[in-house]
Design a protein around this motif. Structure first.
Motif, PDB file in Angstrom:
ATOM      1  N   LEU A 250       0.872  -1.279   0.097  1.00 43.13           N
ATOM      2  CA  LEU A 250       0.006  -0.009  -0.094  1.00 43.13           C
ATOM      3  C   LEU A 250       0.914   1.146  -0.225  1.00 43.13           C
ATOM      4  O   LEU A 250       0.687   2.160  -0.801  1.00 43.13           O
ATOM      5  N   VAL A 251       1.859   1.206   0.756  1.00 49.97           N
ATOM      6  CA  VAL A 251       2.927   2.339   0.939  1.00 49.97           C
ATOM      7  C   VAL A 251       3.580   2.584  -0.308  1.00 49.97           C
ATOM      8  O   VAL A 251       3.822   3.736  -0.699  1.00 49.97           O
ATOM      9  N   GLY A 252       3.908   1.440  -1.109  1.00 52.19           N
ATOM     10  CA  GLY A 252       4.512   1.425  -2.283  1.00 52.19           C
ATOM     11  C   GLY A 252       3.721   2.251  -3.293  1.00 52.19           C
ATOM     12  O   GLY A 252       4.132   2.822  -4.219  1.00 52.19           O
ATOM     13  N   LEU A 253       2.346   1.805  -3.128  1.00 54.00           N
ATOM     14  CA  LEU A 253       1.412   2.273  -4.378  1.00 54.00           C
ATOM     15  C   LEU A 253       1.520   3.597  -4.076  1.00 54.00           C
ATOM     16  O   LEU A 253       1.373   4.601  -4.925  1.00 54.00           O
ATOM     17  N   TYR A 254       1.506   4.266  -2.873  1.00 58.84           N
ATOM     18  CA  TYR A 254       1.326   5.758  -2.468  1.00 58.84           C
ATOM     19  C   TYR A 254       2.647   6.465  -2.983  1.00 58.84           C
ATOM     20  O   TYR A 254       2.447   7.609  -3.763  1.00 58.84           O
ATOM     21  N   VAL A 255       3.851   5.868  -2.776  1.00 53.17           N
ATOM     22  CA  VAL A 255       5.114   6.498  -3.251  1.00 53.17           C
ATOM     23  C   VAL A 255       5.323   6.495  -4.823  1.00 53.17           C
ATOM     24  O   VAL A 255       5.566   7.638  -5.201  1.00 53.17           O
ATOM     25  N   VAL A 256       4.805   5.346  -5.346  1.00 52.87           N
ATOM     26  CA  VAL A 256       4.859   5.670  -6.870  1.00 52.87           C
ATOM     27  C   VAL A 256       3.768   6.680  -7.443  1.00 52.87           C
ATOM     28  O   VAL A 256       4.247   7.491  -8.251  1.00 52.87           O
ATOM     29  N   ALA A 257       2.666   6.973  -6.659  1.00 55.47           N
ATOM     30  CA  ALA A 257       1.870   7.820  -7.331  1.00 55.47           C
ATOM     31  C   ALA A 257       2.420   9.197  -7.007  1.00 55.47           C
ATOM     32  O   ALA A 257       2.554  10.059  -7.809  1.00 55.47           O
ATOM     33  N   ARG A 258       3.165   9.402  -5.632  1.00 52.59           N
ATOM     34  CA  ARG A 258       3.458  10.738  -5.286  1.00 52.59           C
ATOM     35  C   ARG A 258       4.808  11.145  -6.020  1.00 52.59           C
ATOM     36  O   ARG A 258       5.044  12.099  -6.566  1.00 52.59           O
ATOM     37  N   GLY A 259       5.688   9.887  -6.475  1.00 53.68           N
ATOM     38  CA  GLY A 259       6.743  10.363  -7.060  1.00 53.68           C
ATOM     39  C   GLY A 259       6.597  10.474  -8.878  1.00 53.68           C
ATOM     40  O   GLY A 259       6.952  11.441  -9.260  1.00 53.68           O
ATOM     41  N   ALA A 260       5.510   9.964  -9.289  1.00 50.09           N
ATOM     42  CA  ALA A 260       5.233   9.912 -10.816  1.00 50.09           C
ATOM     43  C   ALA A 260       4.384  11.067 -11.140  1.00 50.09           C
ATOM     44  O   ALA A 260       4.292  11.661 -12.285  1.00 50.09           O
ATOM     45  N   LEU A 261       3.557  11.579 -10.249  1.00 47.03           N
ATOM     46  CA  LEU A 261       2.677  12.597 -10.526  1.00 47.03           C
ATOM     47  C   LEU A 261       3.332  13.831 -10.993  1.00 47.03           C
ATOM     48  O   LEU A 261       3.126  14.526 -12.103  1.00 47.03           O
ATOM     49  N   PRO A 262       4.636  14.374 -10.399  1.00 45.24           N
ATOM     50  CA  PRO A 262       5.111  15.571 -10.997  1.00 45.24           C
ATOM     51  C   PRO A 262       5.823  15.236 -12.065  1.00 45.24           C
ATOM     52  O   PRO A 262       6.079  16.076 -12.845  1.00 45.24           O
ATOM     53  N   LEU A 263       6.212  14.119 -12.243  1.00 44.77           N
ATOM     54  CA  LEU A 263       6.796  13.698 -13.761  1.00 44.77           C
ATOM     55  C   LEU A 263       5.746  13.821 -14.634  1.00 44.77           C
ATOM     56  O   LEU A 263       6.262  14.318 -15.921  1.00 44.77           O
ATOM     57  N   LEU A 264       4.622  12.978 -14.495  1.00 49.63           N
ATOM     58  CA  LEU A 264       3.768  13.322 -15.451  1.00 49.63           C
ATOM     59  C   LEU A 264       3.223  14.803 -15.828  1.00 49.63           C
ATOM     60  O   LEU A 264       3.041  15.064 -16.882  1.00 49.63           O
ATOM     61  N   GLY A 265       3.103  15.437 -14.771  1.00 44.73           N
ATOM     62  CA  GLY A 265       2.828  17.067 -14.855  1.00 44.73           C
ATOM     63  C   GLY A 265       3.920  17.895 -15.833  1.00 44.73           C
ATOM     64  O   GLY A 265       3.691  18.762 -16.699  1.00 44.73           O
ATOM     65  N   ALA A 266       5.119  17.250 -15.578  1.00 48.60           N
ATOM     66  CA  ALA A 266       6.143  17.881 -16.346  1.00 48.60           C
ATOM     67  C   ALA A 266       6.225  17.639 -17.798  1.00 48.60           C
ATOM     68  O   ALA A 266       6.984  18.355 -18.537  1.00 48.60           O
TER      69      ALA A 266
END
Length: 268
Positions: A250-266
């Motif tokens: 569950l924490v891994g899913l959260y970390v992936v989402a938090r880490g990937a969202l700024p990359l997707l936005g960029a």
């Protein structure tokens, strides 16, 4: 110096890791980076990884003593595995510092998903308790110990984690030692890999020393509580391990989402 709230959060986060280590017997360090980043509020992923590596190294060294007294440490195997792994950890940490922080967090989240999946599998305890690294056995054992040690150290250094979930099966694969001895011997490597990674990050000024001290203090206190609870709940270890594996996923899913969202936005 960190403020009162930050100090409390760092100590409490270390306590969570120590509690899990005491209850389950391993794996708690995988939560150190997410806790430092999202609970304590360390803004730089690289500082979180460097600080985590130091805390993991100290924690492993402390847990090594009772394992050594119990006769669960194969020192010659541990030294060979660790020396190769230190070279790998230094290479891995150097590579990680060149990677963008958000990308590193997203990759770390993926690793957590893999670790959680591996934790769901039941480990086998068979093996040869008499295995030793000698002149006679070195031609067979040494290439495996050095090769696997370097590979695991590279991974450990890149992500700033102890890597016990890879070191334990790696030692069993290289030497056929039983699970209890692989766990005890792995602590030598975890401590060595963490120290090498922390040294690399320290040279670059990427360790928050006061937070590391508080995190370690919390880990010691949490470990004592966890060990006591672990003895009382010894019949439910498998259930605890499965619960923790679910938490890691569950924490891994959260970390992936938090880490990937700024990359997707960029990229948009």
């Amino acid at each position: 110096m960190p403020g009162l709230l930050t100090s409390g959060l760092a100590t409490g986060s270390g306590g969570v890791v120590g509690l899990i280590l005491g209850l389950v017997g391993g794996g708690g360090s995988i939560l150190a980076v997410p806790l430092l980043t999202y609970v304590v509020g360390v803004s730089s992923p690289h500082v979180a990884i460097g600080t985590s590596a130091l805390a993991v190294s100290v924690s492993a060294a402390g847990n090594l003593v009772p394992q050594w007294r119990a006769g669960n440490v194969k020192w010659r195997c541990a030294v060979a595995f660790s020396l190769a792994g230190i070279l790998g950890a230094l290479a891995g940490s150097a590579a990680a510092k060149a990677v963008d922080g958000q990308s590193l967090l997203a990759l770390f989240g993926v690793v957590m998903l893999v670790v959680g999946g591996l934790m769901l599998r039941k480990r086998r305890g068979e093996g040869d308790p008499e295995v030793r690294l000698t002149k006679a056995s070195a031609p067979v054992l040494l290439p495996w110990l050095l090769g696997i040690g370097f590979a695991v150290g590279l991974f450990s250094g890149f992500f700033g984690i102890g890597g016990g979930f890879l070191i334990v099966p790696g030692l069993m694969l290289a030497t056929s030692m039983p699970l209890p001895m692989a766990i005890g011997t792995s602590l030598v490597a975890v401590s060595a890999f963490g120290a090498a990674t922390a040294a690399s990050y320290a040279v670059s000024g990427l360790i928050d020393w006061p937070l590391a001290g508080l995190f370690i203090l919390g880990g010691v206190l949490g470990g004592l509580v966890g060990a006591g609870l672990g003895r009382r709940l010894s019949q439910h270890k498998r259930a605890l391990a499965l619960t923790f594996a679910g938490l890691v996923i569950l924490v891994g899913l959260y970390v992936v989402a938090r880490g990937a969202l700024p990359l997707l936005g960029a990229t948009t």
